[in-house]
Enzyme design. Sequence first.
Site, short mmCIF file in Angstrom:
data_model
loop_
_atom_site.label_atom_id
_atom_site.label_comp_id
_atom_site.label_asym_id
_atom_site.label_seq_id
_atom_site.Cartn_x
_atom_site.Cartn_y
_atom_site.Cartn_z
N LYS A 1 1.18 10.26 5.52
CA LYS A 1 1.35 8.81 6.05
C LYS A 1 2.60 8.25 5.37
O LYS A 1 2.84 7.06 5.40
CB LYS A 1 -0.30 7.86 5.63
CG LYS A 1 -1.30 8.46 5.98
CD LYS A 1 -2.41 7.60 5.84
CE LYS A 1 -3.65 8.24 6.44
NZ LYS A 1 -4.92 7.36 6.65
N GLU B 1 7.33 -6.68 1.11
CA GLU B 1 6.06 -6.46 1.92
C GLU B 1 5.37 -7.65 1.84
O GLU B 1 4.79 -8.24 2.82
CB GLU B 1 5.45 -5.21 1.63
CG GLU B 1 5.97 -4.00 2.00
CD GLU B 1 5.90 -3.92 3.54
OE1 GLU B 1 5.07 -4.56 4.25
OE2 GLU B 1 6.13 -2.95 4.11
N LYS C 1 1.07 -1.20 -0.05
CA LYS C 1 -0.02 -0.09 0.03
C LYS C 1 0.93 1.22 0.06
O LYS C 1 1.64 1.38 0.77
CB LYS C 1 -0.96 0.17 1.24
CG LYS C 1 -1.71 1.40 1.26
CD LYS C 1 -2.76 1.13 2.33
CE LYS C 1 -3.61 2.38 2.51
NZ LYS C 1 -4.45 2.34 3.43
N ARG D 1 -10.74 9.76 1.90
CA ARG D 1 -10.69 10.66 3.02
C ARG D 1 -11.79 11.59 3.37
O ARG D 1 -12.11 12.06 4.45
CB ARG D 1 -9.22 11.33 3.04
CG ARG D 1 -8.15 10.16 3.26
CD ARG D 1 -6.75 10.83 3.46
NE ARG D 1 -5.75 9.61 3.39
CZ ARG D 1 -4.55 9.95 3.08
NH1 ARG D 1 -3.99 11.24 2.85
NH2 ARG D 1 -3.50 8.95 2.95
N LYS E 1 -2.10 -1.57 -3.62
CA LYS E 1 -3.04 -0.43 -3.77
C LYS E 1 -2.40 0.93 -3.69
O LYS E 1 -1.25 0.85 -2.95
CB LYS E 1 -3.95 -0.37 -2.24
CG LYS E 1 -4.90 0.59 -1.98
CD LYS E 1 -5.50 0.76 -0.62
CE LYS E 1 -5.91 2.01 -0.45
NZ LYS E 1 -6.37 2.19 0.92
C1 PBG Z 1 -7.60 3.25 5.56
C2 PBG Z 1 -7.83 3.18 4.16
C3 PBG Z 1 -7.69 4.19 3.18
C4 PBG Z 1 -8.17 3.57 1.96
C5 PBG Z 1 -8.77 2.32 2.51
N1 PBG Z 1 -8.49 2.18 3.82
C6 PBG Z 1 -7.01 5.64 3.42
C7 PBG Z 1 -5.86 5.77 3.59
O1 PBG Z 1 -5.00 4.95 3.67
O2 PBG Z 1 -5.62 7.15 3.99
C8 PBG Z 1 -8.30 4.56 0.65
C9 PBG Z 1 -9.29 3.82 -0.29
C10 PBG Z 1 -9.58 4.63 -1.45
O3 PBG Z 1 -8.85 5.67 -1.67
O4 PBG Z 1 -10.39 4.33 -2.16
N2 PBG Z 1 -6.30 3.09 6.10
#
Ligand code: PBG
Length: 334
Positions: A226, A242, A203, A213, A257
């Site tokens: 992050k 990972e 991720k 968000r 992702k």
């Molecule tokens: C939570 C999470 C996020 C997404 C899925 N789970 C946001 C992030 O990590 O800031 C993003 C999903 C999307 O943008 O459709 N950690």
Amino acid sequence: MTPPIPPAFPAIRMRRNRKSDWARRMVRESRLSPDDLIWPVFLVDGDNIRQPVASMPHVERLSVDQAVLAAKEARELGIPCIAPFPYTNPELRDAEGSEALKSDNLVSRACRDIKDAVPEIGILTDVALDPYTSHGHDGLMDGDSILNDETVDILCQQAINQAKAGADIIAPSDMMDGRVGAIRKALDDSGFEDIQIMAYAAKYASCFYGPFRDAVGSESQLRGDKRTYQMDPGNSDEAMREVALDIAEGADMVMVKPGLPYLDIVYRVKSTFGMPTFAYQVSGEYAMIAAAAQNSWLDHDRAMMESLMSFKRAGADGILTYFAPAAAKSMLQD
Ligand code: PBG
């Protein structure tokens, strides 16, 4: 003996296999079906509420009763799995994300009601604290830094809370080190050895999460970024490490992702590990296509299907996508 046919024009004409729809269908290498889709839905408190998400055309936050209707729609369309994400009221957010552990929080209520009404489909729940924290981060903070091991302890409790509510697949999206193994052990110790884990294994720290968000209300809360836990977009070998670690820790399925900007990673993960591999077509990818289509700059359905097909071609076994119901409808029509 017949001489070998030279592999060249004019003996070879690649266009022959493209000459008509039936001919193209015969040689098509990748196919999409509703079975490939996981549908993320946003939850909001209340009854009979459908609240538009400004940055995601046609996507709404749903109260739990409406999420149950969405699950029924998923069942009718043959979508195997639904993934609820909560918009948590600001007054319920705190530094520890304690709402994540409440047995009657939005996600728990949605899991229970969906399991009751639509037991035929799977429920995937996201493990991370960001929808619940006042600072918008996925973990606990000490000053400006995110605490790893302390966060993992809470994530294990969050996973158990979700499993008790009826979640079928636990999907840790927090990117803390060691969380997959810890969650696996916590689930097993609580008698949940049949609950699957889909690890958000690779991720990336991506700007394409912006509309998500907005939808869960963490954007305005987020302090900083992050990048100390999500991956650097420049890295590919690191994604392999990972993924290898998450598999070793007990992940049943792995995920990459975002999706489209990281198709090289999807391809590499699938070919290296041969695991059930999923891609998340994230909110920003959705927003780009939906917004361009609203302006008539792109054909909505064709852009949707072409982008989804690219995941299959890259080797993904399935796709988390906000297009899931529209895409399933389009597949069932064809
Ligand atoms: C939570 C999470 C996020 C997404 C899925 N789970 C946001 C992030 O990590 O800031 C993003 C999903 C999307 O943008 O459709 N950690």
